[in-house]
Design an enzyme around this catalytic site. Structure first.
Site, PDB file in Angstrom:
ATOM      1  N   LYS A   1       0.813  -1.220   0.000  1.00 20.14           N
ATOM      2  CA  LYS A   1       0.000   0.000   0.000  1.00 20.14           C
ATOM      3  C   LYS A   1       0.844   1.265   0.000  1.00 20.14           C
ATOM      4  O   LYS A   1       0.314   2.372   0.041  1.00 20.14           O
ATOM      5  CB  LYS A   1      -0.926   0.031   1.226  1.00 20.14           C
ATOM      6  CG  LYS A   1      -1.777  -1.209   1.417  1.00 20.14           C
ATOM      7  CD  LYS A   1      -2.721  -1.446   0.257  1.00 20.14           C
ATOM      8  CE  LYS A   1      -3.632  -2.630   0.532  1.00 20.14           C
ATOM      9  NZ  LYS A   1      -4.450  -2.974  -0.650  1.00 20.14           N
TER      10      LYS A   1
ATOM     11  N   VAL B   1       2.835   2.276   2.450  1.00 17.27           N
ATOM     12  CA  VAL B   1       2.922   2.878   3.786  1.00 17.27           C
ATOM     13  C   VAL B   1       4.010   2.193   4.622  1.00 17.27           C
ATOM     14  O   VAL B   1       3.947   2.151   5.842  1.00 17.27           O
ATOM     15  CB  VAL B   1       1.557   2.843   4.515  1.00 17.27           C
ATOM     16  CG1 VAL B   1       0.599   3.832   3.881  1.00 17.27           C
ATOM     17  CG2 VAL B   1       0.954   1.442   4.525  1.00 17.27           C
TER      18      VAL B   1
ATOM     19  N   SER C   1       5.260  -1.043   4.977  1.00 13.86           N
ATOM     20  CA  SER C   1       5.067  -2.272   5.757  1.00 13.86           C
ATOM     21  C   SER C   1       6.396  -2.969   6.005  1.00 13.86           C
ATOM     22  O   SER C   1       6.627  -3.521   7.084  1.00 13.86           O
ATOM     23  CB  SER C   1       4.109  -3.216   5.022  1.00 13.86           C
ATOM     24  OG  SER C   1       4.608  -3.537   3.730  1.00 13.86           O
TER      25      SER C   1
ATOM     26  N   ALA D   1       9.470  -1.613   6.222  1.00 10.39           N
ATOM     27  CA  ALA D   1      10.263  -0.898   7.224  1.00 10.39           C
ATOM     28  C   ALA D   1       9.732  -1.171   8.618  1.00 10.39           C
ATOM     29  O   ALA D   1      10.516  -1.336   9.572  1.00 10.39           O
ATOM     30  CB  ALA D   1      10.241   0.606   6.937  1.00 10.39           C
TER      31      ALA D   1
ATOM     32  N   ASP E   1      11.825   5.638   5.211  1.00 11.86           N
ATOM     33  CA  ASP E   1      10.817   4.742   5.773  1.00 11.86           C
ATOM     34  C   ASP E   1      11.255   4.221   7.135  1.00 11.86           C
ATOM     35  O   ASP E   1      10.511   4.269   8.124  1.00 11.86           O
ATOM     36  CB  ASP E   1      10.565   3.558   4.830  1.00 11.86           C
ATOM     37  CG  ASP E   1      10.029   3.989   3.484  1.00 11.86           C
ATOM     38  OD1 ASP E   1       9.743   5.185   3.309  1.00 11.86           O
ATOM     39  OD2 ASP E   1       9.898   3.123   2.605  1.00 11.86           O
TER      40      ASP E   1
END
Length: 989
Positions: free
Chosen positions: A646, A648, A650, A652, A695
């Site tokens: 997505k 966002v 994930s 990291a 990130d």
């Protein structure tokens, strides 16, 4: 519509001619077509089969002059590198060669042929162009399948680049011309079809009984038999006598005539009828395909399977197999090393329970006959282009027929755990509203160190931990697909020992994005969704190992040795294995840690387990960079609410939470910044994804409700920026999978580094000319520019250190739009990026990727200054305008997507159609992170009206694409601020 299994095929008063097209992908399609064709011929019809499969596949079962075979290959399916691996790029290239380039000639030839045989009806399994050819010939058509090639190829397009997307669009367009789909169990989403009729399994009939088969093979009833069935490709494998439990026998399909086999392995004849052999065996070992799964279910034969790489049909069939308690997954490494015993012993303990119909061939033939003579619903004649709409399913951007709902198969419900922690779901309650949960967790664990900080998702995670030791008591209430994860997790920990828990959030990229690797200032917000990792150290002699790990150590003759065991929840969502284990010694080369390159190859050898690199890779990085030595076994439980793909971060969140837990358990004091940089090494060098560091920095160093301001040179936090009370940020997920390991992100990064190298070379050239000319000729120009400035640019470390005006004045018109990789290498040798490699045959965009970070850095600085300016509508408009500029710059680089563009357009529509009242509105939006899908960041006024508009956008997007976007709102602390928990289970007396 569902057709029950009590419908047969009666002879028709009308003689019909069917043209039946069979895809070129493997024998499985051809063998199931045989069953349908057999019943059509028995009903008195002629069937012309168009196939690339050998004649004997059909003639061995059907001896009739009504069967006509035409040897033509009109598609290529998936090109396999070996029995378990699909070559995605080669598959697309082969399809272009087979079906796209000669398309016009194919259509002309097929229309003429259909007319020549006087075809009454066309059936396809599942050749796309056959449907279009039928429409052009004025003949009705139907598809019979459990998957379609637009869905399969969608993942390949993600890996190869969106310039291949037209292949998927054309396939969907072709399918839309067929009248309806006869859908087989274990089906994938197939939105391009206008209507659907479900039928039972299509299964080949048995010729002989179990007793007869065993007698012919000379095998007693008391002998356990496994059939090795990998589609005729095991010839290169080293089969070992010790692979089988004592007294077992393995029947090998597809062994070469020269291949030597151990005494407990038996070659099957090339013409052996596989269904009879399967039904006479005790279990099957092979790869998942429609044929193997349908026969395992029908004959109630447990199936030990090894995942194939990059074939989207598989998870649906696998979930159906496991739903009926008929499947055991084997790790690929254990297959190749011959560690089969624990899997085979587990398989024969299963009790397969499929009781559904198995006469799908007969039922499908009946439907085809009735439709051809006009007794089934017939749509009006199809001609011309079909109007298809976007459909976003499981992260893939497909197309659908208007008016149809997008249905996910029953076999593929999202992998939610019983506590409601689905991937991407936000906590829906606060601790002060759920004192019972807090009290319950307090009863379950003693928190020896650390503070939950009122985070409801952490309390929920602790509660899930407490339930693990009772997992066997709750199996009946558990989803079958999550049961495997829970059972594996239930055996991870020794409950009398300490467990360390770390938490790391995902992030919303407010400004900066892909400019991070070019040294930009970035502004990032840690989101509410986070990853939790529970870790326990164990003495190797007391560690509870999974059976296959025990077997591996015993086979090596090892005494108890440290092992890494990992369980990751939510595996079904991303089609990965839920567990991973390895000996810690696999990370050692003598007395030194193995290289990152070796580690990358180690994890890449089985893509279904490559995810483990994000977790276990933290161990190797700590060994390599800090000299840490690990003597104990390590058990990890990973539970992430940060959804994958997505945009966002994930990955990291998993890396930071994992390394934080390891550091806490071993007493390592690593400050949040250093930990983030170490985690970036995991992703760059072990996973092999060329991401920047923002990130990991946000996940590690961020604070709730603040933007982390960082200059990525390489990772200097310059402060935390308070989000003004009147400003709010949201993330809206497009539903299109994003990956920093994808071809588009990597090629843009290569282009940016090419541009930097060119700019440095230009500056150096100007300086060298001035020296050789003794500062003559251009001395006035050089004096105006300054030798110092040119020297700085000749040694440019980061593109973002070049100002926009300077770039435009001196370099913009000299940087090419595109450049072939080979041309760049010939002129510049290397682009000086340690984490990407130039493909000599690829043409790279250079100007847009080089320009983007130069201007983005300026935009981010402006955005940061505006945030602290006086509150006004003009302030919000200016902030939103900067987001829009960033979005279109991404698109210029080739990192846009239809889904994210649609969301930005919806925000713009809301902004420009707003009412004149001041009760709130939205002001801007941009694609985030690595682009090419993922999440859009939206800025608006912090008000109820803005939230309502976000929800309205969500519903409009669903109406257009069939996908209901996730909405990210709220914030939470980074891993550094959270710290860690040291807990111990309270043992009830």
């Amino acid at each position: 519509m569902r057709i029950d299994d009590n419908e047969g095929v009666s002879a028709s008063s009308k003689h019909l001619v069917f043209a039946y097209y069979v895809t070129g992908h493997g024998f499985g399609h051809a063998t199931r077509v045989v069953e349908v064709v057999r019943h059509l011929i028995a009903a008195g019809h002629d069937v012309h089969v168009v196939t690339g499969a050998p004649d004997f596949v059909f003639t061995s079962e059907i001896q009739s002059p009504r069967l006509k075979i035409r040897k033509v290959l009109l598609d290529c399916g998936a090109v396999q590198a070996d029995a378990l691996t699909v070559d995605r790029l080669a598959s697309l290239e082969k399809y272009v060669e087979t079906a796209v380039v000669p398309r016009a000639e194919i259509l002309k030839t097929e229309v003429e042929w259909l007319h020549s045989i006087k075809a009454d009806f066309v059936v396809s399994d599942v050749v796309p162009v056959a449907c279009r050819a039928a429409a052009d010939a004025g003949i009705r058509s139907v598809c019979v399948t459990n998957f379609s090639w637009d869905f399969i190829y969608a993942e390949y397009v993600m890996a190869a680049g969106y310039h291949h997307r037209s292949i998927v669009w054309q396939i969907a367009e072709d399918y839309s011309h067929c009248e309806f789909l006869i859908r087989l169990p274990g089906y994938c989403p197939m939105p391009a079809f206008r209507d659907v009729i479900d039928v039972p399994l299509v299964v080949r009939r048995l010729h002989k009984s179990r007793k007869e088969v065993r007698k012919e093979l000379g095998i007693g009833e008391d002998v356990n038999v496994v059939i090795l069935n990998f589609g005729g490709q095991p010839s290169g494998w080293n089969l070992k006598e010790a692979s089988l439990p004592t007294g077992w026998l393995c029947l090998v399909c597809g062994a070469s005539e020269t291949q030597e086999l151990p005494p407990n392995f038996v070659k099957l004849a090339k013409d052996a009828y596989t269904p009879d052999i399967i039904a006479a065996s005790d279990c099957m070992l092979g790869k998942i395909g429609y044929g193997t799964v349908s026969e395992a279910l029908s004959y109630k034969i447990p199936f030990v399977f090894v995942r194939r790489d990059y074939f989207n049909e598989e998870p649906f069939l696998r979930n159906m197999l496991e739903f009926y308690q008929c499947g055991v997954e084997m790790i690929r490494r254990d297959l190749l090393m011959g560690q089969w015993k624990p899997y085979l012993e587990r398989a024969v303990s299963l009790k397969p329970c499929y009781e559904g119909g198995i006469n799908g061939g007969e039922v499908a033939a009946h439907i085809l006959q009735e439709t051809a003579i006009g007794r089934h619903c017939a749509s009006d004649k199809l001609s011309g282009a079909r109007r298809l709409r976007d459909a976003i399913i499981l992260g893939y951007q497909l197309q659908r027929v208007p008016g149809r709902d997008i249905a996910i198969p029953e076999w593929y419900s999202r992998a939610e755990n019983e506590l409601g922690q689905s991937a991407g779901s936000s906590p829906t309650f606060q601790v002060n509203e759920n004192n019972s949960l807090v009290e319950s967790c307090s009863d379950d664990f003693d928190i020896l160190q650390g503070d939950v900080q009122g985070l409801s998702d952490t309390w929920t995670f602790l509660k899930s931990l407490a339930k693990l030791d009772a997992v066997h008591d709750s199996e009946k209430s558990m989803e079958k697909k999550t049961m495997r994860e829970r059972k594996a997790a239930g055996g991870l920990f020794n409950w009398e020992d300490e467990i360390f828990v770390a938490r790391a959030p995902g992030r919303l990229d407010v400004m900066g994005g892909i400019a991070d690797y070019s040294g930009s200032l970035v502004l990032q917000m840690p989101i509410r969704e986070a990853c939790h990792v529970a870790l326990q150290r164990n003495d190797p002699g007391k560690h509870r190992l999974w059976k296959h790990a025990q077997a591996r150590q015993q086979a090596k003759g090892q005494v108890a040795t440290p092992v890494i065991q990992i369980v990751s929840y939510g595996s079904e969502i991303s089609n990965r294995a839920p567990t991973f284990d390895m000996d810690l010694s696999d990370f050692m080369d003598g007395d030194k840690p193995i290289s990152y390159e070796k580690a990358r190859k180690f994890f890449a050898q089985d893509p279904a387990q490559k995810w483990a690199a994000y977790v276990a890779g933290t161990i190797l990085v700590l060994m390599t960079e800090l000299g840490v030595r690990f003597e104990d076994s390590l058990s990890f439980l990973v539970s992430s609410a940060v959804p994958e793909g997505k945009g966002v971060s994930s990955s990291a969140a998993v890396e930071v939470a994992s390394m934080s837990a390891v550091a806490a358990a071993h007493g390592l004091s690593i400050n949040p910044r250093d930990l983030a940089i170490l985690c970036q090494k995991v992703e760059n060098h072990i996973v092999g994804a060329p991401c920047g560091v923002m990130d990991q920095m946000t996940s590690s160093c961020g604070e709730a409700n603040k933007l982390l301001a960082m200059i990525c040179q390489p990772a200097e936090v310059i402060g935390l920026v308070e989000i003004p009370n009147h400003v709010r940020f949201w993330g809206i997920d497009s539903g299109i999978r994003h990956s920093v390991g994808g071809a588009d992100y990597g090629s843009v990064r290569v282009g940016a580094y090419m541009g930097r190298k060119m700019i440095k070379s230009m500056a150096s050239s100007i300086l060298s000319q001035s020296v050789s000319n003794g500062n003559g000729g251009n001395s006035e120009e050089l004096e105006d520019e300054g030798i110092e400035l040119l020297e700085t640019e000749a040694a440019l470390d980061y593109l973002c250190n070049l100002s926009p005006h300077r770039y435009e004045a001196r370099y913009a018109d000299k940087v090419p739009d595109f450049m072939l990789g080979q041309t760049f290498i010939d002129e510049y040798k290397d682009h000086d990026d340690p984490v990407t490699v130039i493909d000599q045959k690829r043409s790279y965009s250079v100007k847009a990727p080089a320009r983007h970070p130069i201007y983005e850095n300026f935009r981010v600085k402006t955005f940061k200054a505006l945030l602290t300016s006086a509150t006004s509508d003009e302030q919000l408009t200016a902030l939103g305008g900067l987001l829009y500029q960033c979005h279109y710059s991404y698109s210029a680089c080739g990192l846009g997507s239809d889904g994210t563009n649609r969301l930005v357009q919806l925000v713009q529509g809301m902004q420009h159609n707003k009412s004149k009242t001041d009760d709130g509105t939205l002001y801007g939006a941009k694609i985030t992170g690595g682009g090419s899908g993922g999440t859009v960041c939206v800025i608006g006024r912090n008000s109820l009206r803005s939230s309502q508009q976000i929800l309205e956008i969500q519903q409009r997007y669903k109406a257009a694409t069939g996908y209901l976007p996730l909405i990210f709102e709220g914030s939470s602390p980074g891993a550094g601020k959270f710290g860690y928990l040291r807990i111990r289970r309270r043992i009830s007396l």
